[in-house]
Design an enzyme around this catalytic site. Sequence first.
Site, PDB file in Angstrom:
ATOM      1  N   ASN A   1       0.854  -1.191   0.000  1.00 38.70           N
ATOM      2  CA  ASN A   1       0.000   0.000   0.000  1.00 38.70           C
ATOM      3  C   ASN A   1       0.884   1.232   0.000  1.00 38.70           C
ATOM      4  OD1 ASN A   1      -2.426   1.545   0.256  1.00 38.70           O
ATOM      5  ND2 ASN A   1      -2.007   1.819   2.440  1.00 38.70           N
TER       6      ASN A   1
ATOM      7  N   HIS B   1       0.820   5.166   1.429  1.00 44.00           N
ATOM      8  CA  HIS B   1       0.076   5.984   2.393  1.00 44.00           C
ATOM      9  C   HIS B   1       0.718   7.371   2.463  1.00 44.00           C
ATOM     10  CE1 HIS B   1      -2.332   6.886   5.912  1.00 44.00           C
ATOM     11  NE2 HIS B   1      -1.233   7.404   6.444  1.00 44.00           N
TER      12      HIS B   1
ATOM     13  N   SER C   1       4.711   6.787   2.472  1.00 41.69           N
ATOM     14  CA  SER C   1       5.338   5.499   2.789  1.00 41.69           C
ATOM     15  C   SER C   1       4.724   4.392   1.952  1.00 41.69           C
ATOM     16  CB  SER C   1       5.091   5.123   4.263  1.00 41.69           C
ATOM     17  OG  SER C   1       5.411   6.177   5.135  1.00 41.69           O
TER      18      SER C   1
ATOM     19  N   ASP D   1      -2.752   0.557   8.270  1.00 42.26           N
ATOM     20  CA  ASP D   1      -1.543   1.371   8.090  1.00 42.26           C
ATOM     21  C   ASP D   1      -0.424   1.009   9.068  1.00 42.26           C
ATOM     22  OD1 ASP D   1      -2.905   2.765   6.084  1.00 42.26           O
ATOM     23  OD2 ASP D   1      -3.650   4.268   7.496  1.00 42.26           O
TER      24      ASP D   1
HETATM   25  C1  GRF Z   1      -2.501   8.728  -2.550  1.00 48.60           C
HETATM   26  O1  GRF Z   1      -2.206   9.938  -1.957  1.00 48.60           O
HETATM   27  C2  GRF Z   1      -2.172   7.589  -1.643  1.00 48.60           C
HETATM   28  O2  GRF Z   1      -1.162   7.880  -0.749  1.00 48.60           O
HETATM   29  C3  GRF Z   1      -3.457   7.381  -0.897  1.00 48.60           C
HETATM   30  O3  GRF Z   1      -4.474   7.673  -1.814  1.00 48.60           O
HETATM   31  C4  GRF Z   1      -3.986   8.569  -2.792  1.00 48.60           C
HETATM   32  C5  GRF Z   1      -4.294   7.971  -4.126  1.00 48.60           C
HETATM   33  O4  GRF Z   1      -4.032   8.850  -5.173  1.00 48.60           O
HETATM   34  N1  GRF Z   1      -3.510   6.044  -0.370  1.00 48.60           N
HETATM   35  P1  GRF Z   1      -4.144   8.356  -6.689  1.00 48.60           P
HETATM   36  O5  GRF Z   1      -5.567   7.822  -6.876  1.00 48.60           O
HETATM   37  O6  GRF Z   1      -3.109   7.310  -6.902  1.00 48.60           O
HETATM   38  O7  GRF Z   1      -3.906   9.590  -7.489  1.00 48.60           O
END
Ligand code: GRF
Length: 214
Positions: A108, A110, A137, A146
């Site tokens: 994932n 984050h 991260s 998370d």
């Molecule tokens: C990102 O900021 C990621 O960290 C979070 O959700 C957002 C997704 O953005 N988990 P995208 O859809 O990849 O533009």
Amino acid sequence: MSLRFAVLISGRGSNMLALEHATRDGRIDGRIVSVVSDRADAPGLAAAQTLGLETSVLEPAGGEDRGSFGKRLADRIREHGAELVALAGFMRILPGGFVREWQGRLLNIHPSLLPAFRGLHTHRRVLEAGERVHGCSVHFVVEELDAGPTVIQGRLSLRPGDDENSLSARVQRLEHIIYPRAVGWFASGRLAWRDGVALLDGRDSGSVIVEEDS
Ligand code: GRF
């Protein structure tokens, strides 16, 4: 051997696109075999289709519990022979059964420097807390939200005048660097999960850090 991986999205999909670009320019020895969204209106779906990627929408049926949805999701991913699942803005908490099945093969991204600021609205909370540094991260997913071991982080220093929008844009630029790097390591066999630890080249990755201005 080239890695087959699935990407799960709910929204814009910019990280999914960054991963796709990295498969095309050779930073990831692999290919996206399936893009799954839990929302039919996710803008990232159309973008993935434009690039010729295999896409599908899997929405929870009315009243469906999380476990049942997770099983359907796992079935969908297995159908495509994925060996890794990359969550990229997938806004749903995955059930324990799904996480256990994919443990060590589930990443994932984050938008915070974990373990700080788990959960939502990280940019706002970072500003409210008066933090001087922020970032993003990539981590292996465990059942606790998370909380899995971190693989790589992108880090920036806050600037005077930063607001949620500027932080979001700056963090996303870092995300688009570190996520392909992590998946590329996994594809080449450099990154692995062992007993709850993220190993890079056989050692605890201890979280590699990419600075914004490096
Ligand atoms: C990102 O900021 C990621 O960290 C979070 O959700 C957002 C997704 O953005 N988990 P995208 O859809 O990849 O533009």
